[in-house]
Design a protein around this motif. Structure first.
Motif, PDB file in Angstrom:
ATOM      1  N   TYR A  25       3.777   1.542  -1.099  1.00  0.00           N
ATOM      2  CA  TYR A  25       4.499   1.669  -2.358  1.00  0.00           C
ATOM      3  C   TYR A  25       3.553   1.886  -3.537  1.00  0.00           C
ATOM      4  O   TYR A  25       3.951   1.788  -4.681  1.00  0.00           O
ATOM      5  N   GLY A  26       2.295   2.166  -3.215  1.00  0.00           N
ATOM      6  CA  GLY A  26       1.374   2.630  -4.251  1.00  0.00           C
ATOM      7  C   GLY A  26       0.919   1.577  -5.244  1.00  0.00           C
ATOM      8  O   GLY A  26       0.593   1.897  -6.372  1.00  0.00           O
ATOM      9  N   LEU A  27       0.884   0.299  -4.842  1.00  0.00           N
ATOM     10  CA  LEU A  27       0.373  -0.719  -5.758  1.00  0.00           C
ATOM     11  C   LEU A  27      -1.145  -0.562  -5.898  1.00  0.00           C
ATOM     12  O   LEU A  27      -1.836  -0.270  -4.927  1.00  0.00           O
ATOM     13  N   LYS A  58      -2.936  -5.135  -8.409  1.00  0.00           N
ATOM     14  CA  LYS A  58      -1.541  -5.561  -8.225  1.00  0.00           C
ATOM     15  C   LYS A  58      -1.326  -6.076  -6.809  1.00  0.00           C
ATOM     16  O   LYS A  58      -0.590  -7.031  -6.585  1.00  0.00           O
ATOM     17  N   GLU A  66       0.830  -1.210   0.000  1.00  0.00           N
ATOM     18  CA  GLU A  66       0.000   0.000   0.000  1.00  0.00           C
ATOM     19  C   GLU A  66       0.862   1.256   0.000  1.00  0.00           C
ATOM     20  O   GLU A  66       0.616   2.198  -0.749  1.00  0.00           O
TER      21      GLU A  66
END
Lengths: 262, 274
Positions: free
Chosen positions: A161-163, A167, A159
């Protein structure tokens, strides 16, 4: 050189005991320690197999059984994975479905045979239905449990790391749950055979179980034993395929890396 | 495979240089931040200004709220009151400009080293080049196709660092990332982090127990006690720093004495360390 010999030996090692048992069985049959009426000799069983295969009967029975097992497995396993994922991921789904599924799980599915025969007769649907029910629960439970036990730390990392949601699921949640899902799959394969054997023995007009029941009426002991051995071989084959799947999908796991290292 | 990697590496250098010019550090303003968990007060009233490109270390006893503060900056926690502004925009939800390095590496065991770094790029199109570039920055490009399980603890943290830096974030948050490493590996990692920080000029916030680590790396050391800032100390020693530097021990003593609260006990600790 020595290493190679050892490697070859270890590869053959699992088969030493089955082969030895086979030889002993043949020996005892020939000497008459095991009477023919109790157990035919292995060669007689093989002979029965060859003649049945020659007439094409054997292959038809195996094909019919395989088709039932496979169809039931796909239907039950597919539903198990779908519900496992849904209930594992969405609290809303879990709240609505899990209790019902847990309740149904406690009914032994083989106890449904009488009612299933009343519903479907002795046709294909009855067998496929029973296999699907038997296979559903182990796959459902292991999928659900696998999703629930994915490390929260890893999900948090994804989360931060912006997935994207997809993904997050495909890179973290699903691969994290996969070892558990595969355990469910292997267990389900066992249940699949068991269910099929019982269903075919009780109510069928074709398939390996029917072949055995039919042979019993004519006292063809060799064919009965052949059917039992066929179940063992097919079961082992299914387990082997599941293992292959495991070692391919879980390559990352140190448990499955021993071959490369050693 | 080898050849393909090399080709990509050649290109990735270029893209690294380009990216360097894109983003610089970000500035942060924390206004009267408060956080309660039910009745428990974790952050009581935090006010803090961090300039763009600054390296700030946050120290304090365990349970003082320093990690909670970092999690607020990352957008992982909801403040009870107050706010954090980043380049004059209030942070709401996950902070997209920040990357966090956790105490544990948190690598995905089912992905190769390279793909793990790719996670830092959201696995979006063209991530391979940037991931390889980042791996090169931490000196692990040769391990790109290995599973994380065969790496040592220090290597895992280096992969985590590469993952954090791969998207060239303007803000790097370090939550005691070196706490579990042995002393030698820790010193190596410290100089690696310092080097990359000097090169790429991101804003860095480091939460740590280790006061000498804080003084080695940070422009400012901030002490948090009972959820509030009790000391804000500028470190103006020249870099690279180590314990042998003039004034290092004095600064370390100053921070320690403030944490422990008693001058007497502190002198003992410092003497013991020598």
């Amino acid at each position: 050189m020595f290493k190679n010999v050892m490697k070859a030996y270890y590869q053959a090692a699992p088969w030493i005991i089955p082969v030895l048992l086979f030889l002993l069985w043949q020996l005892f049959s020939e000497t008459g320690w095991i009477p023919d009426k109790v157990l035919p000799s292995p060669l007689e069983v093989i002979h029965a197999g060859v003649s049945l295969a020659g007439s094409g009967e054997l292959l038809t029975h195996i094909g019919v059984s395989f088709k039932r097992a496979f169809s039931g497995f796909i239907i039950g396993g597919g539903l198990g994975i779908i519900f496992g994922l849904l209930n594992g991921i969405y609290r809303f789904a879990e709240k609505h479905f899990d209790t019902t599924i847990q309740m149904l799980r406690n009914i032994p599915h083989l106890a449904l045979i009488p009612i299933v025969i009343l519903w479907f007769g002795v046709g294909e649907e009855a067998k496929i239905f029973l296999v699907a029910i038997g296979v559903f629960f182990p796959i459902y439970i292991n999928t659900y449990h696998g999703i629930r036990s994915v490390e929260a730390d890893l999900i948090e990392m994804g989360e931060v790391y912006g997935l994207s949601k997809w993904k997050l699921f495909s890179k973290i949640v699903f691969p994290g749950a996969l070892p558990s899902i595969l355990v469910g799959l292997r267990y389900a394969l066992g249940v699949m055979w068991l269910t099929l054997i019982v269903a075919e023995t009780v109510a069928a007009s074709s398939g390996i179980g029917y072949m055995a029941m039919n042979a019993r009426e004519f006292m063809q002991l060799d064919i009965v034993v052949l059917a039992i051995i066929l179940y063992a071989i097919l079961g082992k084959l299914a387990d082997f395929l599941a293992k292959l799947l495991e070692s391919n999908l879980l390559k990352w796991n140190p448990v499955y890396q021993h071959n490369e290292r050693g | 495979m080898e050849i393909r990697n090399r080709k990509v590496l050649g290109k990735s250098n270029l893209c690294g240089e380009q990216m360097m010019q894109q983003k610089k550090g970000i500035n942060l303003t924390i206004n009267q931040l408060k956080k309660y968990y039910d009745q428990l007060e974790v952050l009581s009233d935090v006010n803090l200004q961090i300039a763009a490109g600054e390296f700030v270390a946050i120290v304090g006893k365990s349970g003082c709220g320093k990690s909670t503060l970092l999690r607020h900056i990352a957008g992982l926690e909801q403040a009870t009151a107050g706010e954090i502004e980043q380049n004059n925009r209030v942070i709401d939800g996950i902070n997209r400009d920040a990357r966090v390095m956790f105490q544990e590496a948190r690598l995905l065991p089912w992905q190769t080293v390279l793909k793990n770094v790719g996670v830092g790029l959201g696995m979006k199109k063209g991530w391979e080049e940037k991931a390889l570039w980042a791996l090169k920055q931490v000196g692990l490009e040769e391990r790109a196709n290995d599973w994380p399980s065969v790496l040592s603890g220090g290597q895992k943290q280096r992969v985590a660092l590469a993952r954090a830096l791969a998207a060239r974030p303007p803000l790097l948050l370090l939550d005691e990332p070196l706490g579990a490493l042995d002393a030698l590996t820790r010193m190596e990692m410290q100089s690696l982090i310092e080097e990359l920080w000097k090169k790429y000029k991101f804003t860095a916030i480091l939460v740590t127990h280790d006061i000498s680590e804080a003084i080695t790396l940070a422009d400012r050391v901030i002490l948090i006690e009972n959820g509030a800032i009790k000391m804000d100390l500028k470190i103006s020693l020249s870099r690279p720093r180590n314990r042998a530097n003039h004034g290092f021990a004095e600064l370390e003593g100053k921070v320690l004495s403030r944490i422990l609260g008693k001058e007497e006990r502190l002198k003992q600790v410092v003497n013991d360390q020598r």
